[in-house]
Design a protein around this motif. Structure first.
Motif: not given
Length: 580
Positions: A269-281
């Motif tokens: 699972s990948v979510a973007r917040d501007g230049q920040d990226v959050y990876i789950r799983g």
């Protein structure tokens, strides 16, 4: 010849540490037999090069483990009084039992909760790391640090109707004679007070060369801490900002966790917040945990820092660390081995826009790894995954999992009259388009006699060790109590106590943000009536063999045997047993 005078009952270690060298694509799997098994079947594990194996458990010591009546004054502290809550992390020389063998290892990332009251009492929860009792020992704050008097009741455990009573106690090294040999062990010390010195930074260090250990009937259970160092813990978990839309189309390819050199694919699972990226799983042990990276807008590359707190797992803090290593051929093992080191370096994933693929940036001949590590100081028991590439499998538009497959069902009441039927089935994390779905979002429903059927603590009593819920209808795909309910990858098995079962159905469902967004078809099987099942299960012939395959007419009591039974319906079962 040195042996260890101890034995196992509770809180056995479920996995050991990732070693400096382990076989590639065919590693030792984590045991799943204990309440706080540390890692699941899909994760590889082996001991660290710091681990010392002290020997098998003594037969005499096992005999000494006996049920007793409740000792006078045996009162376990399950809740601390009001006071200042303190979160701490610990490092120690930890002793633990793994498959009947006592081991000693340098441990980091231990998680402790403490409460300090206004009158100077100090309560420490789960003082022995691998005995997850969820109870406290009580001490006092002194001018020099902390002081605890022992023994202190820690837990009472009911094992099939027989009660065992365990204590935290001060232990010291001893050599005990046994059968013309001597046994290396730890025994209750004459000293009855254990002290921790307060350091200049506010941390506490256990004084003198004693063990804080677990005992039953004054016999050491193989669990304990030496050289325990406690530090206040204020690290923050990597959190995904609320409101971000997740993309479920990316998949990690990991060659290490496959079997027989088959690759392992895991959706992310990948979510973007501007230049920040959050990876789950990334980590199966904490599927909700997130790792944060930064996107380079010019290249699309993602940089992921090492040393990110994933969260708390049982009595341990897990950190996401980056790893560096290589695969080489080992002549002694006769197979490829993996050499891995934890690093503090960022892991850079280079982006190929044409292929929508990320690949790690590494020196030629070196490999990149994600490591879920206990603590963040060195390689302590961990999961680790080789990062071959991360690719896009296309937008997920169908969140309905494919239907479960029922492998078998049978009446098992003849083995234990408390049970009725056992069913084995497989749930695969794919949709009908052949795309992989996130395991952490897959659940299943049971249907008994065409009615939705929750699992409850009344029918499955070990639920109390795994969840605070007393009834679960949407069952997580990885839920297991290692006794009545099993989950091992795609494989699942359930043993029911319900005697009124005529039909069993299973449906896989997909839940996002608390809502069911996809359902499979219900796969079901009709069972025989209970009377027919009992009749068919009647044993009409029994043959007994020893482990070499030789037929045995009268096995000796305690001998491990193989029992072949022919039943009235013509079925044959083969099982291992201990002769009575």
């Amino acid at each position: 010849m040195n042996k260890i005078y101890s034995f196992l009952l509770i809180g056995a270690l479920g996995a050991s540490a990732a070693s400096a060298a382990v076989p590639a694509a065919n590693r030792v799997l984590a045991p799943r037999h204990s309440i706080n098994a540390l890692f699941g079947a899909e994760s590889g594990s082996a001991k660290t090069d710091r681990t010392k194996s002290l020997g098998k458990l003594s037969a005499r010591a096992q005999e000494a483990l006996r049920p007793t009546a409740a000792p006078e004054g045996f009162e376990v502290i399950t809740e601390a009084p009001e006071g200042t809550n303190i979160t701490m992390t610990g490092e120690s020389t930890s002793f633990y039992v793994d498959w009947g063998e006592v081991n000693m290892d340098e441990w980091a990332g231990l998680a402790y909760d403490a409460v300090q009251t206004a009158d100077g009492d100090f309560y420490l929860k789960n003082p022995i790391s691998f005995a997850g009792t969820n109870t406290y020992i009580k001490g006092h704050v002194t001018e020099e640090g902390l002081s605890f008097d022992f023994p202190q009741p820690l837990v009472a455990q009911n094992n099939y109707g027989e009660w065992y009573y365990f204590y935290a106690d001060i232990l010291e090294y001893a050599e005990v004679e046994e059968d013309d040999d001597y046994v290396v062990t730890y025994v209750p010390a004459e000293k009855r007070t254990l002290t921790f010195a307060r350091n200049d930074d506010g941390s506490y260090t256990m004084e003198e060369d004693y063990m804080l250990g677990l005992t039953c009937n004054d016999i050491w259970e193989g669990f304990g801490e030496m050289n325990l160092h406690l530090t206040e813990f204020n690290a923050e978990i990597t959190e995904v900002p609320a409101g971000l839309t997740a993309d479920y189309s990316y998949v990690l390819l990991d060659m290490l966790t496959g079997y027989d050199d088959e690759p392992m694919y895991r959706p992310l699972s990948v979510a973007r917040d501007g230049q920040d990226v959050y990876i789950r799983g990334l980590y199966l042990v904490l599927p909700e945990a997130a790792v944060k990276g930064t996107v380079d807008e010019a290249t699309g590359n993602i940089t992921i820092p090492s040393n990110q707190l994933l969260g708390r797992y049982y009595n341990y803090y897990l950190f996401s660390m980056t790893g560096d290593g290589e695969i080489y051929y080992d002549d002694d093992w006769g197979c490829n081995m993996v050499s891995i080191e934890v690093t503090e370096d960022d892991l850079v994933l280079a982006y190929d826009a044409a292929k929508k693929v990320y690949t790690p940036v590494k020196e030629e001949g070196r490999d990149a790894y994600f490591i879920a590590n206990f603590g963040n100081t060195y390689t302590c028991p961990c999961n680790y995954y080789g990062v071959t590439r991360i690719f896009n499998q296309g937008e997920i538009t169908d969140f309905a999992p494919i239907a479960p497959e029922i492998e078998s069902w049978e009446y098992v009441g003849e083995y234990d009259p408390m049970y009725s039927y056992m069913i084995e089935f497989f749930i695969y994390g794919d949709n009908n388009e052949g795309q992989m779905l996130m395991d952490r979002n897959i659940y299943y429903n049971l249907y008994i006699n065409d009615e939705l059927y929750p699992i409850t603590i009344d029918e499955f009593p070990l639920m109390e060790f795994y969840t605070e819920e007393e009834s679960i209808t949407n069952i997580p795909v990885d839920y297991s109590d290692d006794d009545d309910i099993y989950a091992w990858g795609a494989y699942h098995g359930i043993v029911f106590r319900n005697k009124d079962i005529r039909k069993i159905g299973i449906q896989a469902i997909y839940i996002l943000d608390g809502e069911v967004v996809g359902r499979s078809e219900i796969t079901s099987v009709e069972t025989a009536s209970l009377s027919d099942a009992i009749a068919g299960a009647e044993v009409v012939a029994t043959e007994i063999f020893d482990l070499t395959g030789r037929r045995v007419e009268t096995p000796a009591a305690g001998q491990l045997i193989i029992k072949r039974q022919v039943r009235a319906d013509g079925s044959v079962t083969v099982s291992k047993a201990i002769a009575q």
